[in-house]
Design a protein around this motif. Structure first.
Motif, mmCIF file in Angstrom:
data_model
loop_
_atom_site.group_PDB
_atom_site.id
_atom_site.type_symbol
_atom_site.label_atom_id
_atom_site.label_comp_id
_atom_site.label_asym_id
_atom_site.label_seq_id
_atom_site.Cartn_x
_atom_site.Cartn_y
_atom_site.Cartn_z
ATOM 1 N N SER A 145 0.838 -1.205 0.000
ATOM 2 C CA SER A 145 0.000 0.000 0.000
ATOM 3 C C SER A 145 0.870 1.252 0.000
ATOM 4 O O SER A 145 2.062 1.184 0.334
ATOM 5 C CB SER A 145 -0.902 0.003 1.232
ATOM 6 O OG SER A 145 -0.128 0.299 2.392
ATOM 7 N N SER A 180 -1.735 -2.837 -10.390
ATOM 8 C CA SER A 180 -2.629 -2.798 -9.232
ATOM 9 C C SER A 180 -3.418 -4.089 -9.116
ATOM 10 O O SER A 180 -3.837 -4.659 -10.115
ATOM 11 C CB SER A 180 -3.594 -1.623 -9.386
ATOM 12 O OG SER A 180 -4.554 -1.641 -8.350
ATOM 13 N N ARG A 225 -7.606 -1.190 -5.210
ATOM 14 C CA ARG A 225 -7.290 0.173 -4.782
ATOM 15 C C ARG A 225 -6.167 0.172 -3.742
ATOM 16 O O ARG A 225 -6.293 -0.401 -2.668
ATOM 17 C CB ARG A 225 -8.536 0.822 -4.212
ATOM 18 C CG ARG A 225 -8.341 2.263 -3.828
ATOM 19 C CD ARG A 225 -9.660 2.865 -3.378
ATOM 20 N NE ARG A 225 -9.443 4.165 -2.778
ATOM 21 C CZ ARG A 225 -9.444 5.306 -3.444
ATOM 22 N NH1 ARG A 225 -9.642 5.279 -4.746
ATOM 23 N NH2 ARG A 225 -9.251 6.446 -2.828
ATOM 24 N N GLY A 226 -5.062 0.841 -4.087
ATOM 25 C CA GLY A 226 -3.940 0.967 -3.159
ATOM 26 C C GLY A 226 -3.207 -0.330 -2.883
ATOM 27 O O GLY A 226 -2.536 -0.466 -1.870
#
Length: 179
Positions: A106, A141, A144-145
Motif C-alpha cells: 500500500s 494494481s 485500490r492501493g
C-alpha cells in the motif's frame, strides 16, 4: 486362374493395401511429430523469455540489493544511496523489495519503507509515482492501493503472443542500466 493363384493375388493385394495404409499412418505421425517439435521450440523460447523477465523483475535471493530478513526487506544493502535515487526509482525498488515478503504493497507501506531508508517522500508524492509506474507497466494494481511489482501478467501474456519485439518493449527497472 487357379485357386492358389487367386489366393496369392489376394494376399499380395492385402499386403500392398496394408503397406500403403502404414505409410499414410507414418506420414500423419511425422506431421504430428513436426508440429510437436515446433510447439516445444516455441515453448522453450517462451520459457527463456519468462525466465529473463523474472530475473529482471525479481532478482534472486543471493542478490545483495534485494535482501530480506525475517520477512522484512533490509534497506540500503550493498551501499545503495536511497537519498540519491529519483523518487520513481526509490518507490519502484521499495515495491519490488516489499513484494518479496508480501503479496501487495500500500502507499502507507511504501511511505514507511522509504522513511526507514532515510527518505521523506509524502503519500501524495508516492501516489503520483505509483500512478506513473502503473501507466508505464513497471507495477500493476490488484485493487485500490494494492501494488505489485512488474507489469500486469495479462499484458505480458498478450505481448508474448505478439513476439519478441513486443517483449523488448516491456519496461526495465528504473535503476537497471539499458544497453
Amino acid at each position: 486362374m487357379t485357386g492358389k493363384a487367386e489366393a496369392l493375388q489376394e494376399l499380395l493385394q492385402s499386403a500392398r493395401t496394408e503397406r500403403i495404409n502404414a505409410l499414410a499412418e507414418l506420414e500423419v505421425l511425422e506431421i504430428k511429430i513436426r508440429e510437436v517439435r515446433e510447439r516445444a521450440a516455441a515453448l522453450t523460447i517462451d520459457e527463456e523469455t519468462l525466465r529473463d523477465l523474472h530475473r529482471r523483475w525479481f532478482p534472486g535471493p543471493d542478490d545483495d540489493d534485494h535482501h530480506v530478513e525475517n520477512g522484512n526487506p533490509v534497506v540500503a544493502v550493498g551501499g545503495d544511496d536511497w537519498a540519491a535515487m529519483t523518487r520513481s526509482a526509490a518507490v519502484e525498488r521499495a515495491i519490488m523489495m516489499m513484494n518479496a515478503s508480501r503479496p501487495t504493497v500500500s502507499p502507507g507501506d511504501i511511505e514507511d519503507f522509504l522513511a526507514k531508508a532515510g527518505r521523506s517522500d509524502t503519500r501524495d508524492e508516492i501516489g503520483g509515482v505509483t500512478a506513473y509506474l502503473n501507466r508505464t507497466g513497471k507495477i500493476h494494481s490488484q485493487g485500490r492501493g494494492k501494488w505489485v511489482y512488474g507489469p500486469d501478467p495479462e499484458r505480458v501474456r498478450h505481448l508474448i503472443s505478439l513476439g519478441e519485439e513486443a517483449i523488448e518493449s516491456l519496461p526495465r527497472a528504473s535503476w537497471e542500466a539499458t544497453t
